[in-house]
Motif scaffolding. Structure first.
Motif, PDB file in Angstrom:
ATOM      1  N   GLY A 121       3.792   4.948  -9.517  1.00 51.20           N
ATOM      2  CA  GLY A 121       3.929   6.392  -9.392  1.00 51.20           C
ATOM      3  C   GLY A 121       4.640   6.770  -8.108  1.00 51.20           C
ATOM      4  N   GLY A 122       5.013   8.037  -8.003  1.00 57.54           N
ATOM      5  CA  GLY A 122       5.733   8.503  -6.828  1.00 57.54           C
ATOM      6  C   GLY A 122       4.911   8.409  -5.560  1.00 57.54           C
ATOM      7  N   GLY A 123       5.582   8.204  -4.436  1.00 58.92           N
ATOM      8  CA  GLY A 123       4.898   8.157  -3.149  1.00 58.92           C
ATOM      9  C   GLY A 123       5.650   7.333  -2.135  1.00 58.92           C
ATOM     10  N   ALA A 124       5.088   7.236  -0.936  1.00 61.10           N
ATOM     11  CA  ALA A 124       5.643   6.452   0.161  1.00 61.10           C
ATOM     12  C   ALA A 124       4.876   5.129   0.245  1.00 61.10           C
ATOM     13  CB  ALA A 124       5.551   7.223   1.473  1.00 61.10           C
ATOM     14  N   PHE A 140       9.360   1.637   1.528  1.00 59.24           N
ATOM     15  CA  PHE A 140      10.224   2.169   0.476  1.00 59.24           C
ATOM     16  C   PHE A 140       9.530   3.370  -0.163  1.00 59.24           C
ATOM     17  CE2 PHE A 140       7.481  -0.879  -1.637  1.00 59.24           C
ATOM     18  CZ  PHE A 140       7.169  -0.292  -2.857  1.00 59.24           C
ATOM     19  N   ASN A 141      10.322   4.225  -0.797  1.00 55.51           N
ATOM     20  CA  ASN A 141       9.793   5.421  -1.452  1.00 55.51           C
ATOM     21  C   ASN A 141      10.081   5.378  -2.951  1.00 55.51           C
ATOM     22  OD1 ASN A 141       8.967   6.528   1.019  1.00 55.51           O
ATOM     23  ND2 ASN A 141      10.931   7.565   1.333  1.00 55.51           N
ATOM     24  N   VAL A 142       9.167   5.924  -3.723  1.00 56.98           N
ATOM     25  CA  VAL A 142       9.368   6.120  -5.158  1.00 56.98           C
ATOM     26  C   VAL A 142       9.290   7.619  -5.422  1.00 56.98           C
ATOM     27  CG1 VAL A 142       8.488   5.687  -7.483  1.00 56.98           C
ATOM     28  CG2 VAL A 142       8.375   3.878  -5.750  1.00 56.98           C
ATOM     29  N   ARG A 143      10.340   8.178  -5.997  1.00 53.98           N
ATOM     30  CA  ARG A 143      10.326   9.607  -6.281  1.00 53.98           C
ATOM     31  C   ARG A 143       9.281   9.922  -7.351  1.00 53.98           C
ATOM     32  NH1 ARG A 143      14.728  12.631  -4.504  1.00 53.98           N
ATOM     33  NH2 ARG A 143      16.583  11.455  -3.859  1.00 53.98           N
ATOM     34  N   PRO A 144       8.484  10.972  -7.152  1.00 51.35           N
ATOM     35  CA  PRO A 144       7.610  11.403  -8.241  1.00 51.35           C
ATOM     36  C   PRO A 144       8.444  11.974  -9.380  1.00 51.35           C
ATOM     37  CG  PRO A 144       7.523  12.975  -6.431  1.00 51.35           C
ATOM     38  CD  PRO A 144       8.340  11.811  -5.945  1.00 51.35           C
ATOM     39  N   ALA A 145       7.866  12.026 -10.570  1.00 55.19           N
ATOM     40  CA  ALA A 145       8.569  12.604 -11.710  1.00 55.19           C
ATOM     41  C   ALA A 145       8.793  14.093 -11.469  1.00 55.19           C
ATOM     42  CB  ALA A 145       7.768  12.384 -12.987  1.00 55.19           C
ATOM     43  N   LYS A 192      10.940  21.290  -7.389  1.00 57.16           N
ATOM     44  CA  LYS A 192      10.750  19.862  -7.145  1.00 57.16           C
ATOM     45  C   LYS A 192       9.268  19.581  -6.939  1.00 57.16           C
ATOM     46  CE  LYS A 192      15.207  18.864  -4.893  1.00 57.16           C
ATOM     47  NZ  LYS A 192      15.842  18.304  -3.666  1.00 57.16           N
ATOM     48  N   SER A 193       8.823  18.405  -7.360  1.00 53.71           N
ATOM     49  CA  SER A 193       7.466  17.960  -7.048  1.00 53.71           C
ATOM     50  C   SER A 193       7.501  17.087  -5.794  1.00 53.71           C
ATOM     51  CB  SER A 193       6.867  17.184  -8.223  1.00 53.71           C
ATOM     52  OG  SER A 193       7.669  16.067  -8.550  1.00 53.71           O
ATOM     53  N   VAL A 194       6.362  17.025  -5.081  1.00 52.56           N
ATOM     54  CA  VAL A 194       6.281  16.264  -3.830  1.00 52.56           C
ATOM     55  C   VAL A 194       5.011  15.419  -3.847  1.00 52.56           C
ATOM     56  CG1 VAL A 194       6.188  16.375  -1.314  1.00 52.56           C
ATOM     57  CG2 VAL A 194       7.471  18.106  -2.589  1.00 52.56           C
ATOM     58  N   ARG A 195       5.163  14.143  -3.477  1.00 50.74           N
ATOM     59  CA  ARG A 195       4.019  13.243  -3.334  1.00 50.74           C
ATOM     60  C   ARG A 195       4.192  12.470  -2.044  1.00 50.74           C
ATOM     61  NH1 ARG A 195      -1.055  11.078  -3.577  1.00 50.74           N
ATOM     62  NH2 ARG A 195      -1.154   9.013  -4.509  1.00 50.74           N
ATOM     63  N   GLN A 196       3.255  12.613  -1.100  1.00 52.73           N
ATOM     64  CA  GLN A 196       3.314  11.926   0.191  1.00 52.73           C
ATOM     65  C   GLN A 196       4.660  12.143   0.890  1.00 52.73           C
ATOM     66  OE1 GLN A 196       2.281   7.933  -1.048  1.00 52.73           O
ATOM     67  NE2 GLN A 196       0.084   8.342  -0.868  1.00 52.73           N
ATOM     68  N   ASN A 197       5.110  13.411   0.873  1.00 45.89           N
ATOM     69  CA  ASN A 197       6.361  13.846   1.514  1.00 45.89           C
ATOM     70  C   ASN A 197       7.618  13.305   0.845  1.00 45.89           C
ATOM     71  OD1 ASN A 197       5.116  15.442   3.572  1.00 45.89           O
ATOM     72  ND2 ASN A 197       4.656  13.562   4.710  1.00 45.89           N
ATOM     73  N   VAL A 198       7.474  12.714  -0.331  1.00 52.31           N
ATOM     74  CA  VAL A 198       8.632  12.234  -1.088  1.00 52.31           C
ATOM     75  C   VAL A 198       8.931  13.246  -2.193  1.00 52.31           C
ATOM     76  CG1 VAL A 198       9.622  10.368  -2.460  1.00 52.31           C
ATOM     77  CG2 VAL A 198       8.016   9.843  -0.604  1.00 52.31           C
ATOM     78  N   TRP A 228       0.836  -1.193   0.000  1.00 52.84           N
ATOM     79  CA  TRP A 228       0.000   0.000   0.000  1.00 52.84           C
ATOM     80  C   TRP A 228       0.874   1.248   0.000  1.00 52.84           C
ATOM     81  CZ3 TRP A 228       1.075  -3.105   4.088  1.00 52.84           C
ATOM     82  CH2 TRP A 228       1.499  -2.516   5.296  1.00 52.84           C
ATOM     83  N   GLY A 229       0.300   2.314  -0.517  1.00 51.01           N
ATOM     84  CA  GLY A 229       1.023   3.577  -0.652  1.00 51.01           C
ATOM     85  C   GLY A 229       0.829   4.129  -2.054  1.00 51.01           C
ATOM     86  N   GLY A 230       1.175   5.399  -2.257  1.00 47.03           N
ATOM     87  CA  GLY A 230       0.906   6.014  -3.545  1.00 47.03           C
ATOM     88  C   GLY A 230      -0.587   5.936  -3.821  1.00 47.03           C
ATOM     89  N   ALA A 231      -0.941   5.419  -4.994  1.00 47.84           N
ATOM     90  CA  ALA A 231      -2.359   5.196  -5.299  1.00 47.84           C
ATOM     91  C   ALA A 231      -2.699   3.716  -5.217  1.00 47.84           C
ATOM     92  CB  ALA A 231      -2.666   5.734  -6.697  1.00 47.84           C
ATOM     93  N   LEU A 232      -1.854   2.931  -4.532  1.00 48.91           N
ATOM     94  CA  LEU A 232      -1.957   1.470  -4.540  1.00 48.91           C
ATOM     95  C   LEU A 232      -2.347   0.937  -3.169  1.00 48.91           C
ATOM     96  CD1 LEU A 232      -1.299  -1.077  -6.338  1.00 48.91           C
ATOM     97  CD2 LEU A 232       0.966  -1.038  -5.286  1.00 48.91           C
ATOM     98  N   ASP A 233      -3.224  -0.039  -3.153  1.00 51.06           N
ATOM     99  CA  ASP A 233      -3.526  -0.803  -1.941  1.00 51.06           C
ATOM    100  C   ASP A 233      -4.028  -2.163  -2.416  1.00 51.06           C
ATOM    101  OD1 ASP A 233      -4.227  -1.902   0.473  1.00 51.06           O
ATOM    102  OD2 ASP A 233      -5.351  -0.149   1.181  1.00 51.06           O
ATOM    103  N   THR A 234      -3.129  -3.143  -2.430  1.00 49.18           N
ATOM    104  CA  THR A 234      -3.487  -4.432  -3.017  1.00 49.18           C
ATOM    105  C   THR A 234      -2.829  -5.572  -2.257  1.00 49.18           C
ATOM    106  OG1 THR A 234      -3.509  -5.698  -5.107  1.00 49.18           O
ATOM    107  CG2 THR A 234      -1.540  -4.410  -4.634  1.00 49.18           C
TER     108      THR A 234
END
Length: 205
Positions: A33-36, A57-62, A128-134, A12-18
């Motif tokens: 996509g970017g997010g925590a 883990f974190n994924v940097r947004p574009a 810089k862009s920010v998504r969920q503090n990333v 879970w995180g970003g736009a994902l919960d599976t």
């Protein structure tokens, strides 16, 4: 790696919960996509199931791109950029001047006025862009030079009664100035001029 007979992974995180079944040693998530993000594995056998610890883990947004910087005055520069490809999921954009964060705007906004800058000076900007503090990597950098500094009037002082029909105005020199424009108006709104002329000197009578 676990010795369970079957396993599932919850991500879970970003736009994902599976939660998906997987073998008990690895799972390939694919591009996200970017997010925590957080994840944990549940292992099961004939005696029951056990939920493992939670990892993160974190994924940097574009990053935003195409940043431009246009001087607007002696202390202000107008910035514009192309939004991150992670829109509309970007939470906000951070604006940096000379490596220091000076402001932020909401996701979906692609412009900013950098103000209170030093006059007649060069500045470097990035966003810089920010998504969920990333935070993303920084955008391209853009350079701009602010306009000339405003001259400081020496005389006559503001509000001083001038007993002359030919008063002399004196001001401080400004480094790099090609000329000075003096404007005198009887209208407080400075909408019409009785004097509107240029001089290379630092005084005018």
């Amino acid at each position: 790696k676990t010795n369970g007979d079957t396993c599932s992974v919850h991500i879970w995180g970003g736009a994902l919960d599976t939660t998906v079944p997987t073998n008990c040693s690895l799972y390939y998530l694919g591009v996200q996509g970017g997010g925590a993000y957080s994840w944990q594995v549940t292992a099961a056998n004939g005696f029951g199931s056990t939920v493992g610890p939670t990892w993160h883990f974190n994924v940097r947004p574009a990053a935003p791109s195409g940043l431009t910087a246009v001087p607007a005055s002696s202390t202000r520069v107008n910035l514009n950029w192309t939004l991150s490809s992670d829109e509309p999921a970007v939470d906000n954009y951070l604006i940096f001047v000379d490596g220091v964060q000076v402001g932020s705007v909401a996701g979906g906004v692609h412009s900013y006025q950098a103000q209170s800058l030093m006059c007649n000076s060069s500045h470097i900007f990035h966003v810089k862009s920010v998504r969920q503090n990333v935070q993303s990597n920084q955008s391209n950098t853009a350079n701009a030079v602010t306009g000339s500094c405003a001259p400081v009037l020496i005389s006559p002082l503001s509000g001083l009664l001038v007993n002359s029909l030919r008063p002399t105005f004196v001001w401080q020199a400004v480094d790099g100035a090609s000329y000075y424009q003096i404007q005198v108006s009887e209208n407080p709104a400075i909408s019409s001029f009785s004097v509107n002329t240029r001089t290379s000197a630092t005084s005018y009578t």
